[in-house]
Design a protein around this motif. Structure first.
Motif, short mmCIF file in Angstrom:
data_model
loop_
_atom_site.label_atom_id
_atom_site.label_comp_id
_atom_site.label_asym_id
_atom_site.label_seq_id
_atom_site.Cartn_x
_atom_site.Cartn_y
_atom_site.Cartn_z
N HIS A 120 -28.18 6.41 34.83
CA HIS A 120 -27.91 7.26 35.99
C HIS A 120 -28.45 8.66 35.71
N ALA A 125 -28.51 12.99 36.88
CA ALA A 125 -27.95 14.13 37.61
C ALA A 125 -28.77 15.37 37.30
N ILE A 170 -20.91 12.00 39.81
CA ILE A 170 -21.26 10.62 39.43
C ILE A 170 -20.14 10.01 38.59
#
Lengths: 152, 127
Positions: free
Chosen positions: B33, B35, B44
């Protein structure tokens, strides 16, 4: 605090490009390559204050961004990926220079990289590189007053 | 490697470069993931369990130090492992962040192999 020299700036830049992106560059004299058209700057504060400016041609930024992303240079969008690459390079080189001159007990702080229209042209420690005919120029101002005075 | 990794860096191109290395370390792409700052990372973390955060420090909106402080304040996120990947050189700041329980740190520019090793070491996986 250690004074920054042109030789140190050369070494730091070559190592950073090799380690981060496997991009190889050769030191050269200013004027031997095309004039850079894109510029990114990062400020630092601490025992001395100053800036690190990275200037490059679009061709160099394509090469750098393509190496970082693992795609072909012709697939690079200069306005997004190329400009992001030059901002990040100024960040990496700024941090490397401060690490070199500040040592283990560094009290320097680095700002955020920003795109600028032109390089100020003020005296500083400068290193110029050729990358298959494309240009990269790195200028540090404020990290070595003695050497900068000589350059001026 | 069955772990979720969150890359927090304000440079999309650096996130992409780090993501390549994380994949090389054996993490599935759908477990990685991204950011662009600390606030996005916290958002998140509210919806996705993350085992390891690769954290830049100098970022707009919420920097890495503030993110690490917020992370440690939250009972359910206190054990999330954090590795600093940054250009930071300021000793005082690095000491402050280390005191928050950082697993490891890596200074940019880094060799991909070094990041790979830190990921596998931090997650307790032999490479």
């Amino acid at each position: 605090m250690t004074e920054l020299t042109p030789e140190t700036l050369n070494r730091i830049t070559i190592e950073a490009l090799e380690r981060t992106a496997f991009v190889l560059v050769d030191p050269c004299d200013p004027g031997e390559t095309a004039e850079p058209t894109r510029h990114a700057r990062i400020r630092f504060t601490g025992p001395t204050t100053g800036t690190m400016t990275v200037s490059a041609s679009d061709g160099f930024l394509s090469e750098l961004a393509s190496s970082l992303l693992g795609v072909e240079a012709e697939d690079i969008d200069i306005e997004t990926e190329g400009l992001d690459a030059i901002r990040e390079l100024s960040n990496i080189l700024g941090g490397s220079v401060l690490n070199d001159i500040g040592g283990q007990e560094s009290t320097f702080s680095l700002g955020l990289p920003e795109l600028v229209e032109t390089d100020s042209g003020d005296a500083g420690i400068t290193a110029t590189f050729d990358c298959d005919g494309e240009c990269l120029r790195v200028t540090c101002r404020g990290a070595s007053s003695a050497a900068e005075s000589k350059a001026a | 490697m069955h772990c979720n990794v969150l890359i927090v860096d304000d440079s999309p191109i650096l996130r992409a470069a780090i993501k390549k290395v994380v994949k090389l370390a054996g993490v599935d792409e759908n477990r990685i993931h991204e950011a662009g700052n600390g606030q996005e990372a916290l958002d998140i973390l509210e919806t996705v369990w993350v085992d390891l955060v690769l954290l830049d420090l100098n970022m707009p909106v919420m920097d890495g130090e503030q993110f690490a402080i917020e992370l440690r304040k939250r009972e359910e996120l206190r054990d999330v492992r954090v590795v600093i990947v940054s250009t930071e050189t300021n000793r005082e700041r690095l000491d402050r962040i280390t005191a928050l329980g950082i697993s490891d740190s890596l200074r940019k520019p880094f060799e991909p192999e070094d990041l790979c090793r830190i990921i596998t070491d931090t997650m307790g996986v032999s490479s």
